[in-house]
Design an enzyme around this catalytic site. Structure first.
Site, PDB file in Angstrom:
ATOM      1  N   CYS A 117     -10.872  -3.364  -3.631  1.00 52.92           N
ATOM      2  CA  CYS A 117      -9.914  -4.340  -4.178  1.00 52.92           C
ATOM      3  C   CYS A 117     -10.634  -5.590  -4.668  1.00 52.92           C
ATOM      4  CB  CYS A 117      -8.849  -4.693  -3.147  1.00 52.92           C
ATOM      5  SG  CYS A 117      -7.659  -3.353  -2.913  1.00 52.92           S
TER       6      CYS A 117
ATOM      7  N   GLU B 144      -3.093  -4.789  -2.725  1.00 50.72           N
ATOM      8  CA  GLU B 144      -3.626  -5.733  -3.718  1.00 50.72           C
ATOM      9  C   GLU B 144      -3.711  -5.082  -5.092  1.00 50.72           C
ATOM     10  OE1 GLU B 144      -4.770  -4.916  -0.759  1.00 50.72           O
ATOM     11  OE2 GLU B 144      -6.135  -6.429   0.061  1.00 50.72           O
TER      12      GLU B 144
ATOM     13  N   ASN C 223       0.846  -1.202   0.000  1.00 46.30           N
ATOM     14  CA  ASN C 223       0.000   0.000   0.000  1.00 46.30           C
ATOM     15  C   ASN C 223       0.876   1.244   0.000  1.00 46.30           C
ATOM     16  OD1 ASN C 223       0.746  -0.708   2.661  1.00 46.30           O
ATOM     17  ND2 ASN C 223      -0.946   0.406   3.551  1.00 46.30           N
TER      18      ASN C 223
ATOM     19  N   CYS D  38      -4.196   0.486  -2.332  1.00 49.64           N
ATOM     20  CA  CYS D  38      -4.010  -0.713  -1.517  1.00 49.64           C
ATOM     21  C   CYS D  38      -2.953  -1.626  -2.130  1.00 49.64           C
ATOM     22  CB  CYS D  38      -5.314  -1.503  -1.430  1.00 49.64           C
ATOM     23  SG  CYS D  38      -6.594  -0.711  -0.457  1.00 49.64           S
TER      24      CYS D  38
ATOM     25  N   CYS E   1     -10.069  -5.220   0.798  1.00 49.79           N
ATOM     26  CA  CYS E   1     -11.213  -4.324   0.995  1.00 49.79           C
ATOM     27  C   CYS E   1     -12.194  -4.470  -0.174  1.00 49.79           C
ATOM     28  CB  CYS E   1     -10.734  -2.878   1.127  1.00 49.79           C
ATOM     29  SG  CYS E   1     -10.244  -2.124  -0.447  1.00 49.79           S
TER      30      CYS E   1
ATOM     31  N   GLU F  33       0.218   5.420   0.651  1.00 47.54           N
ATOM     32  CA  GLU F  33      -0.791   6.404   1.052  1.00 47.54           C
ATOM     33  C   GLU F  33      -0.472   7.783   0.506  1.00 47.54           C
ATOM     34  OE1 GLU F  33      -0.983   5.827   5.324  1.00 47.54           O
ATOM     35  OE2 GLU F  33      -2.090   3.969   5.041  1.00 47.54           O
ATOM     36  N   ASN F  34      -1.430   8.685   0.700  1.00 50.02           N
ATOM     37  CA  ASN F  34      -1.285  10.045   0.202  1.00 50.02           C
ATOM     38  C   ASN F  34      -1.909  10.992   1.216  1.00 50.02           C
ATOM     39  OD1 ASN F  34      -2.271  12.485  -1.594  1.00 50.02           O
ATOM     40  ND2 ASN F  34      -0.692  11.397  -2.725  1.00 50.02           N
TER      41      ASN F  34
END
Ligand code: THU
Length: 127
Positions: free
Chosen positions: A89, A55, A42, A53, A86, A44-45
């Protein structure tokens, strides 16, 4: 099928996670139809909704390398047993999974748990 190897690769990938906001590292490893493996973590931002993610990162890697179908996917987080994909995904996995589903591998108490993807997204939308 050596799913232990797939899980080890997902674990390695989780070490590269960029997750300064959630502090929730995730790694994933895809087994493509060709037999090759593709990793993702993963990232992030600061604009949270743009987070990708593990996946989806692994699947993007597989597609960029010419895979059209996924055979299995391992997901791992050091923070959570049985770390499952999730909802977003799951829809992305659906795109590259056969109608019979694929194996989704997680880890619980250091043991592999294998589920069929169709269990995770029954009645999926597919064109
Ligand atoms: N995350 C994944 O990488 N995969 C999932 O299926 C669930 C959530 C990431 C997104 C975010 O960086 C962090 O885990 C916390 O939600």
């Amino acid at each position: 099928m050596d799913y232990q190897f797939l899980m080890e690769k997902a674990k390695e990938a989780s070490k590269n996670s960029y997750s300064p906001y959630s502090h929730f590292p995730v790694g994933a490893c895809v087994l493509g139809k060709s037999g090759n493996y593709y990793y993702g973590c993963n990232f992030e931002n600061s604009s949270f909704g743009l987070t990708i993610c593990a996946e989806r990162n692994a699947i993007g890697n597989a597609i960029a390398n010419g895979e059209k179908e996924i055979k299995a996917l391992a997901v791992y987080s050091p923070n959570m047993d049985d770390c499952l994909p999730c909802g977003a995904c799951r829809q992305v996995i659906s795109e590259f999974s056969s109608d019979n589903g694929i194996d989704i591998i997680t880890e619980i108490d250091n043991c592999l748990k294998i589920r069929n993807f169709n269990e995770l997204l029954p009645g999926r939308f597919k064109l």
